[in-house]
Design an enzyme around this catalytic site. Structure first.
Site, PDB file in Angstrom:
ATOM      1  N   ASN A  17       0.015  -0.556  -3.234  1.00 23.61           N
ATOM      2  CA  ASN A  17       0.835  -0.475  -1.971  1.00 23.61           C
ATOM      3  C   ASN A  17       1.923   0.658  -2.112  1.00 23.61           C
ATOM      4  O   ASN A  17       2.760   0.576  -3.095  1.00 23.61           O
ATOM      5  CB  ASN A  17       1.802  -1.953  -1.993  1.00 23.61           C
ATOM      6  CG  ASN A  17       2.608  -1.853  -0.846  1.00 23.61           C
ATOM      7  OD1 ASN A  17       2.873  -0.946   0.175  1.00 23.61           O
ATOM      8  ND2 ASN A  17       3.591  -2.791  -1.085  1.00 23.61           N
ATOM      9  N   LYS A  19       3.938   1.844  -0.240  1.00 27.92           N
ATOM     10  CA  LYS A  19       5.135   1.755   0.207  1.00 27.92           C
ATOM     11  C   LYS A  19       5.601   2.858   1.050  1.00 27.92           C
ATOM     12  O   LYS A  19       4.682   3.497   1.481  1.00 27.92           O
ATOM     13  CB  LYS A  19       6.316   1.239  -0.836  1.00 27.92           C
ATOM     14  CG  LYS A  19       5.792  -0.040  -1.519  1.00 27.92           C
ATOM     15  CD  LYS A  19       6.976  -0.477  -2.467  1.00 27.92           C
ATOM     16  CE  LYS A  19       6.365  -1.739  -3.226  1.00 27.92           C
ATOM     17  NZ  LYS A  19       7.278  -2.703  -3.959  1.00 27.92           N
ATOM     18  N   HIS A 102       5.226  -8.661   3.349  1.00 24.90           N
ATOM     19  CA  HIS A 102       5.841  -8.311   1.900  1.00 24.90           C
ATOM     20  C   HIS A 102       7.346  -8.684   2.149  1.00 24.90           C
ATOM     21  O   HIS A 102       7.874  -8.630   3.041  1.00 24.90           O
ATOM     22  CB  HIS A 102       5.579  -6.721   1.991  1.00 24.90           C
ATOM     23  CG  HIS A 102       6.065  -6.199   0.869  1.00 24.90           C
ATOM     24  ND1 HIS A 102       7.112  -5.933   0.108  1.00 24.90           N
ATOM     25  CD2 HIS A 102       5.035  -5.969  -0.364  1.00 24.90           C
ATOM     26  CE1 HIS A 102       7.016  -5.687  -1.100  1.00 24.90           C
ATOM     27  NE2 HIS A 102       5.764  -5.486  -1.490  1.00 24.90           N
ATOM     28  N   GLU A 104       9.915  -6.883   1.144  1.00 25.07           N
ATOM     29  CA  GLU A 104      10.651  -6.065   1.742  1.00 25.07           C
ATOM     30  C   GLU A 104      10.574  -5.919   3.079  1.00 25.07           C
ATOM     31  O   GLU A 104      11.786  -5.713   3.380  1.00 25.07           O
ATOM     32  CB  GLU A 104      10.098  -4.665   1.009  1.00 25.07           C
ATOM     33  CG  GLU A 104      10.495  -4.485  -0.501  1.00 25.07           C
ATOM     34  CD  GLU A 104       9.419  -3.619  -1.395  1.00 25.07           C
ATOM     35  OE1 GLU A 104       8.739  -2.668  -0.612  1.00 25.07           O
ATOM     36  OE2 GLU A 104       9.469  -3.620  -2.405  1.00 25.07           O
ATOM     37  N   GLU A 174       3.834 -12.731  -4.961  1.00 25.90           N
ATOM     38  CA  GLU A 174       4.788 -11.689  -5.428  1.00 25.90           C
ATOM     39  C   GLU A 174       5.990 -12.080  -5.572  1.00 25.90           C
ATOM     40  O   GLU A 174       6.812 -12.150  -4.561  1.00 25.90           O
ATOM     41  CB  GLU A 174       4.948 -10.304  -4.722  1.00 25.90           C
ATOM     42  CG  GLU A 174       3.292  -9.675  -4.353  1.00 25.90           C
ATOM     43  CD  GLU A 174       3.605  -8.192  -3.897  1.00 25.90           C
ATOM     44  OE1 GLU A 174       3.099  -7.333  -4.676  1.00 25.90           O
ATOM     45  OE2 GLU A 174       4.641  -7.916  -3.224  1.00 25.90           O
ATOM     46  N   GLY A 180       9.371  -4.047  -8.647  1.00 22.57           N
ATOM     47  CA  GLY A 180      10.124  -2.889  -8.768  1.00 22.57           C
ATOM     48  C   GLY A 180      11.259  -3.043  -9.973  1.00 22.57           C
ATOM     49  O   GLY A 180      12.179  -2.210 -10.100  1.00 22.57           O
ATOM     50  N   SER A 220       5.627  -5.484 -10.672  1.00 19.93           N
ATOM     51  CA  SER A 220       5.569  -4.938 -11.746  1.00 19.93           C
ATOM     52  C   SER A 220       4.306  -4.974 -12.663  1.00 19.93           C
ATOM     53  O   SER A 220       4.435  -4.835 -14.032  1.00 19.93           O
ATOM     54  CB  SER A 220       6.799  -5.110 -12.943  1.00 19.93           C
ATOM     55  OG  SER A 220       8.198  -4.997 -12.212  1.00 19.93           O
TER      56      SER A 220
END
Ligand code: 13P
Length: 259
Positions: A17, A19, A102, A104, A174, A180, A220
């Site tokens: 991904n 991003k 996701h 985010e 996730e 991250g 991560s």
């Protein structure tokens, strides 16, 4: 209890991904470096790139073993939705996968379980395959409600999805606190939640359908910790952020998944 000891039934899938990273020239360079490195992969390999890189990726990856995905799509087919991209538009380009839900998008763009479900439906109707993301925040984990949160996210996202359509879905667990941050879930923590997702799927569909479902871990994951995570019975691959932006790192994860 779902018999997860059928790991060999499931195809491991490593998805990058990217991003909001890489312009077209950078995308081309990264893919040209990556393609020869992963050409013998014994697992599925996907790169989910920004919308503006889709055309470049489709061109660079034509005839290779690397599939192309987008990172979101809208739930309507067309209309007055300024700035949005429909699932049909992606499918028409030749895009195969789309990431939906996701964290985010949930965190910064008001995504809810309901809109995730509508996007999943739209993607399936357009013929796309879906990487559906679920995961708890740190506060939720500390409250001891990880199972409830992830179970609910999974159930709502899959509303109206048939057993046949489930074959076009990959679920990515996730945990938000691991994305991250350099803080990976332990392989036991990740496997526990992946197993729980499989049990939810067994309840919604059947043991067979759940046993065949690819459930990734993301957060991560990197060249160093991938092998340990991927060795777990219920972890069938990874959704990779930061480490997917460097060909050697992403390749190391693909190699760890190839078995
Ligand atoms: P990182 O691998 O950078 O933690 O990102 C994980 C992720 O969000 C993939 O979708």
């Amino acid at each position: 209890m779902v018999n997860s000891m059928k790991k060999e039934l499931r195809r491991a899938v490593i998805a990058g991904n990217w991003k909001m990273n890489k312009n077209r020239a950078e995308a081309r360079a990264l893919l040209e470096e990556l393609v020869p490195m992963v050409k013998d992969a014994d697992c599925g390999v996907i790169v989910c790139v920004p919308f503006t890189d889709l055309e470049t990726a489709l061109e660079a990856l034509k005839g290779t073993n690397v599939a192309v995905g987008a990172q979101n799509c809208h739930w309507e087919a067309s209309g007055a939705f300024t700035g949005e991209i429909s699932a049909g538009m992606l499918a028409e380009m030749g895009v195969e996968y789309v990431i939906i839900g996701h964290s985010e998008r949930r965190q910064y763009f008001g995504e809810t379980d309901e809109t995730v479900n509508r996007r999943v439906r739209a993607a399936l109707d357009a013929g796309l395959k879906v990487i559906l993301c679920v995961g708890e925040t740190l506060a939720q984990r500390e409250q001891g409600i990880t199972g409830e949160v992830v179970g609910l996210q999974t159930k709502v996202a899959l509303q109206g999805v048939s057993a046949g359509e489930l074959k076009r879905i990959i679920i990515a667990y996730e945990p938000v606190w691991a994305i991250g941050t350099g803080r990976t879930a332990t392989s036991a923590q990740a496997c526990e939640v992946n197993h729980l997702i499989r049990e939810v799927a067994a309840g919604l569909y059947s043991e067979e359908a759940a046993a065949a479902l690819t459930i990734q871990y993301g957060g991560s994951m990197n060249a160093k910790n991938a092998e340990e995570l991927l060795n777990e019975e219920d972890i069938d691959g990874g959704l990779i952020g930061g480490a997917s932006l460097k060909a050697p790192d992403f390749t190391a994860i693909v190699k760890a998944a190839s078995r």
